[in-house]
Motif scaffolding. Structure first.
Motif, PDB file in Angstrom:
ATOM      1  N   THR A   1       1.136  -0.944  -0.004  1.00  0.00           N
ATOM      2  CA  THR A   1      -0.225   0.192   0.435  1.00  0.00           C
ATOM      3  C   THR A   1       1.461   1.368  -0.431  1.00  0.00           C
ATOM      4  OG1 THR A   1      -1.540  -1.207   1.926  1.00  0.00           O
ATOM      5  CG2 THR A   1      -1.492   1.127   1.576  1.00  0.00           C
ATOM      6  N   ALA A   2       2.261   0.766   1.109  1.00  0.00           N
ATOM      7  CA  ALA A   2       2.699   2.506   0.735  1.00  0.00           C
ATOM      8  C   ALA A   2       3.202   2.863  -0.163  1.00  0.00           C
ATOM      9  CB  ALA A   2       3.959   2.757   1.752  1.00  0.00           C
ATOM     10  N   GLN A   3       4.240   1.564  -2.025  1.00  0.00           N
ATOM     11  CA  GLN A   3       4.269   1.359  -2.568  1.00  0.00           C
ATOM     12  C   GLN A   3       3.635   2.567  -3.565  1.00  0.00           C
ATOM     13  OE1 GLN A   3       7.495   1.842  -3.298  1.00  0.00           O
ATOM     14  NE2 GLN A   3       8.291   1.472  -0.868  1.00  0.00           N
ATOM     15  N   SER A   4       2.798   1.543  -3.512  1.00  0.00           N
ATOM     16  CA  SER A   4       0.996   2.535  -4.342  1.00  0.00           C
ATOM     17  C   SER A   4       1.080   3.355  -3.834  1.00  0.00           C
ATOM     18  CB  SER A   4      -0.045   0.729  -4.596  1.00  0.00           C
ATOM     19  OG  SER A   4      -0.266   1.334  -3.497  1.00  0.00           O
ATOM     20  N   ASN A   5       1.503   3.898  -3.291  1.00  0.00           N
ATOM     21  CA  ASN A   5       0.144   5.182  -2.593  1.00  0.00           C
ATOM     22  C   ASN A   5       1.721   6.058  -3.026  1.00  0.00           C
ATOM     23  OD1 ASN A   5      -1.741   4.949  -1.993  1.00  0.00           O
ATOM     24  ND2 ASN A   5      -1.241   5.329   0.184  1.00  0.00           N
TER      25      ASN A   5
END
Length: 190
Positions: free
Chosen positions: A15-19
């Motif tokens: 989630t952090a990387q996709s954000n």
């Protein structure tokens, strides 16, 4: 007040990387906004590469046809006003049966042309569709055998009929969706 950090689970990391990627992508889109001509030239080159791919590979005509239909729908939404004068005309029909049109006198209300699909969203959707079509042209599952001249003729007929209808609508309700040829005023001119 402290915010609780998300635990470092595989899902939290994803989630952090996709954000982070979404923010970088949005920043690139924001930076490209003022360069209208360069954006459309890039999309045209990508479209040309896709058609070159279809021509050289002699396949993926269904993908090209679907792209053509999608681009036609985007173009029609780009030409259509956000507030359709035909529905306004039905709402504002006069007692004598006449239909309201755009203002022609000084005391009538001026309503500027606002597109149903803004130029940037049109470009973004078209570019994304061309990229997806190009990727699809590398997978054999999308290479459905079809007699391509029929698709070309059908698309041309669809284009002619829809554009004729759109042009008649533009003439009937007296609006021009393009700014080419319209007067432009400088700060200094009165």
């Amino acid at each position: 007040m402290e915010t609780a950090e998300e635990p470092m689970t595989p899902f939290g990391t994803f989630t952090a990387q996709s954000n982070k990627l979404q923010r970088q992508y949005q920043a690139l889109l924001d930076q490209s906004t003022p360069y209208v001509t360069y954006r459309w030239v890039g999309t045209s080159v990508a479209l040309l590469l896709f058609f070159l791919r279809v021509f050289v590979a002699q396949g993926w005509y269904i993908v090209a046809y679907a792209l053509g239909i999608y681009l036609l729908n985007l173009f029609l939404a780009f030409l259509t006003p956000k507030f359709d004068p035909s529905s306004d005309a039905l709402d504002n029909e006069m007692e004598d049966g006449s239909v309201g049109t755009l203002p022609t006198k000084q005391d009538e209300e001026f309503r500027p042309f606002i597109r149903r699909l803004p130029e940037f969203k049109f470009w973004h959707s078209a570019t994304r569709a061309v990229a997806i079509s190009f990727v699809c042209s590398w997978f054999e599952i999308f290479n459905i055998p079809v007699f391509w001249p029929v698709l070309v003729m059908y698309w041309l007929m669809l284009f002619i009929l829809t554009m004729r209808k759109q042009i008649q609508h533009m003439i009937k309700y007296r609006y021009v969706p393009f700014t080419i040829g319209k007067a432009r005023y400088n700060k200094n001119s009165n």
